[in-house]
Motif scaffolding. Sequence first.
Motif, PDB file in Angstrom:
ATOM      1  N   ARG A   1      22.700  52.413  56.302  1.00 21.96           N
ATOM      2  CA  ARG A   1      22.861  51.497  55.169  1.00 21.96           C
ATOM      3  C   ARG A   1      24.285  50.938  55.195  1.00 21.96           C
ATOM      4  N   HIS A   2      24.354  49.665  55.111  1.00 19.47           N
ATOM      5  CA  HIS A   2      25.671  49.018  55.066  1.00 19.47           C
ATOM      6  C   HIS A   2      25.989  48.656  53.633  1.00 19.47           C
ATOM      7  N   ARG A   3      27.119  49.090  53.267  1.00 14.50           N
ATOM      8  CA  ARG A   3      27.566  48.711  51.912  1.00 14.50           C
ATOM      9  C   ARG A   3      28.262  47.360  51.957  1.00 14.50           C
ATOM     10  N   TYR A   4      27.958  46.576  50.987  1.00 16.00           N
ATOM     11  CA  TYR A   4      28.614  45.272  50.867  1.00 16.00           C
ATOM     12  C   TYR A   4      29.969  45.475  50.209  1.00 16.00           C
ATOM     13  N   GLN A   5      31.008  45.090  50.905  1.00 18.93           N
ATOM     14  CA  GLN A   5      32.358  45.190  50.347  1.00 18.93           C
ATOM     15  C   GLN A   5      32.876  43.775  50.118  1.00 18.93           C
ATOM     16  N   PRO A   6      33.125  43.452  48.847  1.00 19.97           N
ATOM     17  CA  PRO A   6      33.627  42.099  48.578  1.00 19.97           C
ATOM     18  C   PRO A   6      35.019  41.922  49.161  1.00 19.97           C
ATOM     19  N   ALA A   7      35.310  40.729  49.595  1.00 13.69           N
ATOM     20  CA  ALA A   7      36.642  40.439  50.148  1.00 13.69           C
ATOM     21  C   ALA A   7      37.662  40.467  49.016  1.00 13.69           C
ATOM     22  N   ASP A   8      38.854  40.900  49.343  1.00 15.10           N
ATOM     23  CA  ASP A   8      39.919  40.941  48.347  1.00 15.10           C
ATOM     24  C   ASP A   8      40.262  39.530  47.891  1.00 15.10           C
ATOM     25  N   ASP A   9      40.505  39.396  46.593  1.00 16.24           N
ATOM     26  CA  ASP A   9      40.899  38.090  46.059  1.00 16.24           C
ATOM     27  C   ASP A   9      42.296  37.699  46.513  1.00 16.24           C
ATOM     28  N   ASP A  10      43.119  38.661  46.852  1.00 17.34           N
ATOM     29  CA  ASP A  10      44.500  38.396  47.222  1.00 17.34           C
ATOM     30  C   ASP A  10      44.665  38.151  48.715  1.00 17.34           C
ATOM     31  N   SER A  11      43.616  38.037  49.427  1.00 21.71           N
ATOM     32  CA  SER A  11      43.738  37.944  50.871  1.00 21.71           C
ATOM     33  C   SER A  11      44.233  36.565  51.303  1.00 21.71           C
ATOM     34  N   GLY A  12      45.517  36.461  51.573  1.00 25.39           N
ATOM     35  CA  GLY A  12      46.079  35.251  52.139  1.00 25.39           C
ATOM     36  C   GLY A  12      46.367  34.121  51.182  1.00 25.39           C
TER      37      GLY A  12
ATOM     38  N   ILE B   1      48.393  32.423  47.932  1.00 25.84           N
ATOM     39  CA  ILE B   1      49.630  32.557  47.168  1.00 25.84           C
ATOM     40  C   ILE B   1      49.346  32.126  45.742  1.00 25.84           C
ATOM     41  N   ASN B   2      49.701  32.973  44.817  1.00 22.02           N
ATOM     42  CA  ASN B   2      49.500  32.675  43.402  1.00 22.02           C
ATOM     43  C   ASN B   2      50.640  31.778  42.931  1.00 22.02           C
ATOM     44  N   LEU B   3      50.332  30.551  42.529  1.00 22.37           N
ATOM     45  CA  LEU B   3      51.348  29.581  42.123  1.00 22.37           C
ATOM     46  C   LEU B   3      51.644  29.599  40.634  1.00 22.37           C
ATOM     47  N   THR B   4      50.919  30.371  39.875  1.00 25.33           N
ATOM     48  CA  THR B   4      51.100  30.377  38.422  1.00 25.33           C
ATOM     49  C   THR B   4      52.513  30.785  38.010  1.00 25.33           C
ATOM     50  N   PRO B   5      53.102  31.858  38.549  1.00 26.43           N
ATOM     51  CA  PRO B   5      54.475  32.196  38.140  1.00 26.43           C
ATOM     52  C   PRO B   5      55.487  31.121  38.519  1.00 26.43           C
TER      53      PRO B   5
END
Length: 137
Positions: free
Chosen positions: A3-14, A16-20
């Motif tokens: 059984r393969h578990r589905y692992q969601p991709a990280d939201d922070d992967s690559g 850059i958060n421009l909000t700050p």
Amino acid sequence: MRRHRYQPADDDSGEINLTPMLDIIFIMLIFFIVTTSFVKEAGIEVNRPSAQTAERQEHGNIVVAIKANGEIWIDKRPVDIRAVRAVVARLRAENPLGTVIIAADRDAKVSILTRVMDQIRLAGVTDMAIAATAEPR
């Protein structure tokens, strides 16, 4: 059977958060707007008289220009002598610490200059100066 578990991709992967960065830019913009001294220009160029005791005044925020033919200019617009009081009072309310500088042409009539000064005093402004160019000593 595996059984393969589905692992969601990280939201922070690559990404850059421009909000700050945008927050900092807006804070800097507000800082520069608040600390800037806005100078109200008369809108015309006059031939100022010269004086030996002329001093440069850095904090003149309202410039009233009087041309040789008697035209009065405030904030890049011609103003009637009867409206000088109201316009100066409005500009002074916008900047209570500003002074009024009268830039009268050297060929302007003294009677118009005194009427303008009287209207400025009636607007509640007592700290005013007459612009002049400094003579070489």
